[in-house]
Design a protein around this motif. Structure first.
Motif, short mmCIF file in Angstrom:
data_model
loop_
_atom_site.label_atom_id
_atom_site.label_comp_id
_atom_site.label_asym_id
_atom_site.label_seq_id
_atom_site.Cartn_x
_atom_site.Cartn_y
_atom_site.Cartn_z
N SER A 1 27.19 80.55 9.63
CA SER A 1 27.23 80.56 11.10
C SER A 1 28.37 79.69 11.61
CB SER A 1 25.92 80.05 11.68
OG SER A 1 24.87 80.88 11.35
N ILE A 2 28.51 78.53 11.00
CA ILE A 2 29.59 77.62 11.38
C ILE A 2 30.94 78.22 11.02
CG2 ILE A 2 30.58 75.33 10.96
CD1 ILE A 2 27.62 74.43 10.40
N LEU A 3 31.03 78.78 9.80
CA LEU A 3 32.28 79.40 9.35
C LEU A 3 32.64 80.59 10.24
CD1 LEU A 3 34.56 79.56 7.26
CD2 LEU A 3 33.04 80.98 5.86
N TYR B 1 35.96 83.22 14.30
CA TYR B 1 36.05 83.84 15.62
C TYR B 1 36.95 83.03 16.55
CZ TYR B 1 32.67 87.70 15.46
OH TYR B 1 32.03 88.89 15.22
N GLY B 2 36.84 81.71 16.47
CA GLY B 2 37.69 80.84 17.28
C GLY B 2 39.16 81.02 16.95
N LEU B 3 39.48 81.14 15.66
CA LEU B 3 40.87 81.36 15.25
C LEU B 3 41.41 82.68 15.78
CD1 LEU B 3 40.94 80.21 11.50
CD2 LEU B 3 42.00 79.07 13.46
N LEU B 4 40.54 83.69 15.79
CA LEU B 4 40.96 85.02 16.24
C LEU B 4 40.85 85.19 17.76
CD1 LEU B 4 39.24 87.15 13.45
CD2 LEU B 4 41.65 86.49 13.60
N GLY B 5 40.27 84.19 18.44
CA GLY B 5 40.13 84.27 19.89
C GLY B 5 39.06 85.27 20.33
N ILE B 6 38.03 85.44 19.50
CA ILE B 6 36.96 86.39 19.80
C ILE B 6 35.73 85.61 20.25
CG2 ILE B 6 35.45 88.16 18.83
CD1 ILE B 6 37.60 88.64 16.69
N GLY B 7 35.05 86.11 21.27
CA GLY B 7 33.79 85.51 21.72
C GLY B 7 32.62 86.21 21.05
#
Length: 85
Positions: A42-44, A49-55
């Motif tokens: 979940s953390i990974l 997602y943060g790196l890819l800019g996805i919510g």
């Protein structure tokens, strides 16, 4: 997984670990370890997602994100797992 609370995060992580273990047949490490991997996944997944800019968008989005993270984690772990000859 902002706003979901710690309980929902744990439930989603545990579900993600179970699903990831099922998806990664032959690469899972047993039910309990897969559940722990789901929590870490979940953390990974959130980091990916943060790196890819996805919510992640709600509980379903968080579950998908967590499964992706858990599958990636199981795959990475399987690369370092000793093979029995």
């Amino acid at each position: 997984m902002e706003g979901l609370g710690i309980i929902w995060s744990i439930i989603i992580g545990v579900a993600a670990g179970a699903i990831a273990g099922w998806l990664m047949r032959g690469h899972g490490f047993g039910f309990i370890v897969n559940l722990i991997v789901g929590l870490v996944g979940s953390i990974l997944g959130g980091w990916i997602y943060g790196l890819l800019g996805i919510g992640s968008g709600g509980i379903v989005g968080a579950l998908i994100m967590s499964v992706i993270g858990a599958v990636v984690l199981l795959w990475i772990i399987s690369l370092f797992r000793k093979k029995n000859v």
